[in-house]
Write a protein that holds these residues in place. Sequence first.
Motif, mmCIF file in Angstrom:
data_model
loop_
_atom_site.group_PDB
_atom_site.id
_atom_site.type_symbol
_atom_site.label_atom_id
_atom_site.label_comp_id
_atom_site.label_asym_id
_atom_site.label_seq_id
_atom_site.Cartn_x
_atom_site.Cartn_y
_atom_site.Cartn_z
ATOM 1 N N ASN A 356 29.505 55.215 62.267
ATOM 2 C CA ASN A 356 29.959 56.129 63.323
ATOM 3 C C ASN A 356 31.456 56.399 63.176
ATOM 4 O O ASN A 356 32.219 56.374 64.150
ATOM 5 C CB ASN A 356 29.652 55.552 64.706
ATOM 6 C CG ASN A 356 29.791 56.592 65.804
ATOM 7 O OD1 ASN A 356 29.682 57.791 65.550
ATOM 8 N ND2 ASN A 356 30.055 56.143 67.023
ATOM 9 N N ALA A 357 31.879 56.666 61.945
ATOM 10 C CA ALA A 357 33.293 56.901 61.642
ATOM 11 C C ALA A 357 33.503 58.356 61.267
ATOM 12 O O ALA A 357 32.574 59.049 60.842
ATOM 13 C CB ALA A 357 33.735 55.998 60.487
ATOM 14 N N GLY A 379 35.346 53.126 61.846
ATOM 15 C CA GLY A 379 34.085 53.100 62.577
ATOM 16 C C GLY A 379 33.971 51.956 63.551
ATOM 17 O O GLY A 379 34.946 51.272 63.888
ATOM 18 N N GLN A 380 32.732 51.689 63.990
ATOM 19 C CA GLN A 380 32.468 50.731 65.050
ATOM 20 C C GLN A 380 32.399 49.290 64.566
ATOM 21 O O GLN A 380 32.322 48.367 65.367
ATOM 22 C CB GLN A 380 31.141 51.082 65.727
ATOM 23 C CG GLN A 380 29.945 51.034 64.776
ATOM 24 C CD GLN A 380 28.697 51.649 65.370
ATOM 25 O OE1 GLN A 380 28.740 52.178 66.476
ATOM 26 N NE2 GLN A 380 27.594 51.582 64.653
ATOM 27 N N GLU A 411 33.458 43.486 65.382
ATOM 28 C CA GLU A 411 32.881 44.446 66.333
ATOM 29 C C GLU A 411 33.992 45.343 66.886
ATOM 30 O O GLU A 411 35.021 44.867 67.321
ATOM 31 C CB GLU A 411 32.178 43.711 67.473
ATOM 32 C CG GLU A 411 30.917 42.970 67.050
ATOM 33 C CD GLU A 411 29.802 43.920 66.628
ATOM 34 O OE1 GLU A 411 29.866 45.104 67.026
ATOM 35 O OE2 GLU A 411 28.886 43.484 65.916
ATOM 36 N N GLY A 412 33.761 46.622 66.857
ATOM 37 C CA GLY A 412 34.769 47.566 67.292
ATOM 38 C C GLY A 412 35.612 48.123 66.167
ATOM 39 O O GLY A 412 36.374 49.068 66.369
ATOM 40 N N GLY A 413 35.476 47.517 64.973
ATOM 41 C CA GLY A 413 36.170 48.005 63.787
ATOM 42 C C GLY A 413 37.626 47.571 63.738
ATOM 43 O O GLY A 413 38.121 46.857 64.622
#
Length: 433
Positions: A356-357, A379-380, A411-413
């Motif tokens: 999701n980047a 991303g995520q 987590e969260g990138g």
Amino acid sequence: MDAISTAQFRPILSRALRATGRGVVLAATAVLSLALFVATTLATAFILLGVGVLLLPLLTPLVRRLTGLYRDLAARSGVTIATPYLPGSPTEPGVVGWVQRCRFILTDPASWRDLLFLLLNVVVGFALGLLPVALLVYAVEGLLLSSGFWVLVRESGVDFWYGFTPMDTWPRAALGALVSLTVFGIWLAVAPGVVAGHAHFAKALLGPSERALIASRMRHLSETRSDVINIQATELRRIERDLHDGAQARLVAIGMKLGAATRQLHTNPDAAETLLVDARNATATALEELRCLIRGIHPPVLAERGLEDAVRAIALESPIDVTVTADVPGRLAAPAESAVYFAISELLTNVAKHANADRASIDLRHEDGSLRAVVIDNGQGGADASAGTGLRGIERRCATFDGTFVLSSPEGGPTNAILELPCALYSPRTSSF
């Protein structure tokens, strides 16, 4: 100027405090070193009586866990110590298995080096671990006394000296403060070095022997050889499937169309012409499928223009915005180029599909005999090499060349993937986009 001094002082203080904390652990575990040395020595001596056969396999994991702690502490001081133990072998159940484990422990040189380390560490670890703690405590004591506690000590009727200075007047208390500041400066300077000295002492005894290095190397070669065979077999099956389901089926259809066109050439020329046009279009489609298959085996841009330009081509084809910085002033061996190319391609595919980047960057450079590629996306996060077959495939590709693949994806990138392959340049780069 004061802000600059504070900024310079904080990392020095932080390093000294961390080293002192490791010193506390060294001093505290020195007693445990002695206990395990005595227990393991007695268990070894009692093997002939049968008791040691039961005790030694139970004590050895404790010894190795403690020496593993010292390796971790050494790594925190910047000294890396590889695990020295020979690879284990399967054992039989029951008493025979206990005897086999004892034999394996006693024939591993690292077991005896562990014992020697435990014996010497009782003195070396305690002394080197206690020194930073003692310096810090002594410096803090002097500062507290000089700040006014010496008055309370005098009122209690005790004559107290700090260093060579009697703490009975304010001028002498000021001199004591200078001494404590000197001790504090000595602590700042020597604490990291003292703990690092223990790390080098540990490396001399807890590092792998030549035999262990050879055994580890053979095991690694055996694993990577198996991985290479599996990868090659998988690639061959993929090529066979693509040829069978794609180009071969297309060519069979073309042959059938040409046969039908031949039969209708004189009786129905219009239908024959239509079939010939369809056959020509199918030929173009089959040719494109073969080109795609060839690109999957070894992309032409990689063969013709080299890794740097091939990676730029991947970035241009990616659905997200990819920035490439590269410094590879030559060509690598074709297998190494191919491994890095497909690894980066797989990483970008994962970013586009799962991260999701909307942005990614690739840094590719060759330094000190190694090719290093860093792929970062915004991303995520949450990528896990152990859970994804694609990422595991990248690990296997790198391991085949004695390379490494390190993935950091909280987590969260962001997700940070680093590939490093030892390889040499063998010709200068001849072209660039």
